[in-house]
Scaffold this motif. Structure first.
Motif, mmCIF file in Angstrom:
data_model
loop_
_atom_site.group_PDB
_atom_site.id
_atom_site.type_symbol
_atom_site.label_atom_id
_atom_site.label_comp_id
_atom_site.label_asym_id
_atom_site.label_seq_id
_atom_site.Cartn_x
_atom_site.Cartn_y
_atom_site.Cartn_z
ATOM 1 N N GLU A 237 6.962 6.223 -9.335
ATOM 2 C CA GLU A 237 6.018 6.185 -8.072
ATOM 3 C C GLU A 237 4.553 6.421 -8.377
ATOM 4 O O GLU A 237 4.165 7.297 -9.397
ATOM 5 N N GLN A 238 3.579 5.828 -7.544
ATOM 6 C CA GLN A 238 2.270 5.959 -8.001
ATOM 7 C C GLN A 238 1.577 5.866 -6.608
ATOM 8 O O GLN A 238 2.165 5.004 -5.611
ATOM 9 N N MET A 239 0.423 6.681 -6.068
ATOM 10 C CA MET A 239 -0.245 6.635 -5.188
ATOM 11 C C MET A 239 -1.750 6.867 -5.432
ATOM 12 O O MET A 239 -1.943 7.247 -6.226
ATOM 13 N N VAL A 240 -2.386 6.157 -4.489
ATOM 14 C CA VAL A 240 -3.958 6.550 -4.613
ATOM 15 C C VAL A 240 -4.448 6.603 -3.253
ATOM 16 O O VAL A 240 -4.061 6.158 -2.076
ATOM 17 N N GLU A 241 -5.889 7.003 -3.091
ATOM 18 C CA GLU A 241 -6.450 7.096 -2.211
ATOM 19 C C GLU A 241 -8.231 7.120 -2.355
ATOM 20 O O GLU A 241 -8.403 7.568 -3.401
ATOM 21 N N ARG A 242 -8.840 6.501 -1.557
ATOM 22 C CA ARG A 242 -10.159 6.220 -1.898
ATOM 23 C C ARG A 242 -11.158 7.239 -1.443
ATOM 24 O O ARG A 242 -10.791 7.979 -0.501
ATOM 25 N N VAL A 243 -12.038 7.467 -2.372
ATOM 26 C CA VAL A 243 -13.033 8.749 -2.148
ATOM 27 C C VAL A 243 -14.373 8.223 -2.372
ATOM 28 O O VAL A 243 -14.550 6.994 -2.812
ATOM 29 N N SER A 244 -15.224 8.937 -1.898
ATOM 30 C CA SER A 244 -16.718 8.400 -2.346
ATOM 31 C C SER A 244 -17.660 9.434 -2.845
ATOM 32 O O SER A 244 -17.320 10.711 -3.258
#
Length: 286
Positions: A237-244
């Motif tokens: 499993e993999q997950m990502v979330e956008r940051v800035s």
């Protein structure tokens, strides 16, 4: 039917005509009701994968051992690698940790709420920091400090604990020690690790500080089976979330902890529910 025992049949074999029909006929001949079925044919490897959850409609419910004996003829016919599990039996899980508590805390919570059908056999750590959390949850805590000199002895002790507790799965919940190649081979297919995922890849101390300094725009996590190739085992499993640019290192770390916990929990759930197959260097996950 709701309260009747459920079973899970897990099958992989060379792909050919008639596999699904043979499995369906085997279950139908025994008065089974299929609750859920997943299947996949990998045309590149030529292999078939399937999981089937079923219950018996009749009054007599055979044991898992009786089912296995009966299914052997069908399995031999198609050269199957297969397992039959009692769906109600919790997977027996040993968790390894160091000082970070977020993944362990999340797993304990999901077990307490019934989201994870697991039973924790022990929590093993190279530090004493998380003993209070384990004791509060009623799970045995084993302190195995690791040094270069005692590492072989401590890994042998770990294997003894795994065997003595009849552990099905080992989970590295931010365990900050590298397992030896021999231990990785002994635990092949039943040991899951979690780590952060960045582009570019940041190794060593303070990865989130490194990510901040390089202006990373995505924070991620990867859960995979452990192999002797460090952090390169088959991905579950993999997950990502956008940051800035507005995320400082502390905020990046907070986002990372959350994603790591969620990703690891999903991987443990898939494995514990018998939904993961290894397919070479890849996985099939239903």
């Amino acid at each position: 039917m709701k309260n009747k025992p459920a079973y899970i049949l897990k099958v992989t074999c060379p792909g050919r005509v008639g596999i699904v029909a043979a499995i369906g006929n085997f279950l139908a001949d025994r008065g089974c009701f299929i609750k859920e079925l997943h299947q996949y044919d990998d045309l590149n490897s030529g292999r078939f994968f399937s999981t089937i959850e079923f219950v018996f409609e009749g009054e007599h419910t055979p044991s898992v051992e009786q089912l296995k004996a009966a299914f052997e003829v069908t399995a031999l016919r198609f050269d199957m690698q297969w397992e039959i599990h009692d769906a109600s039996r919790p997977a027996r899980v040993l968790v390894m940790v160091s000082r970070y508590d977020h993944c362990l805390r999340d797993l304990l919570y999901r077990r307490a709420t019934g989201e994870l059908n697991v039973e924790f056999t022990a929590i093993v750590s190279n530090h004493e920091d998380l003993r209070p959390m384990a004791e509060h949850a009623g799970v045995e805590y084993v302190h195995l400090p690791v040094t270069p000199e005692n590492k072989p002895r401590q890994e042998a002790r770990l294997l003894e604990i795994i065997e003595a507790t009849d552990t099905d799965l080992v989970v590295l919940a931010r365990y900050m020690q590298v397992l030896s190649d021999s231990l990785c081979r002994r635990l092949a297919g039943r040991c899951i690790n979690i780590h952060h995922s960045f582009l570019p890849g940041f190794k060593g101390a303070k990865p989130y500080q490194q990510a901040y300094e390089r202006g990373v725009k995505l924070i991620g996590a990867t859960a995979h089976y452990v192999t002797a190739d460090l952090d390169e085992g088959p991905i579950i499993e993999q997950m990502v979330e956008r940051v800035s640019h507005a995320h400082d290192p502390e905020h990046l770390t907070q986002v990372g902890r959350d994603i790591e916990a969620q990703t690891l929990a999903r991987a443990v759930k898939y494995h514990a529910h018998h939904r993961v197959f290894q397919n070479g260097l890849r996985t099939v996950v239903f």
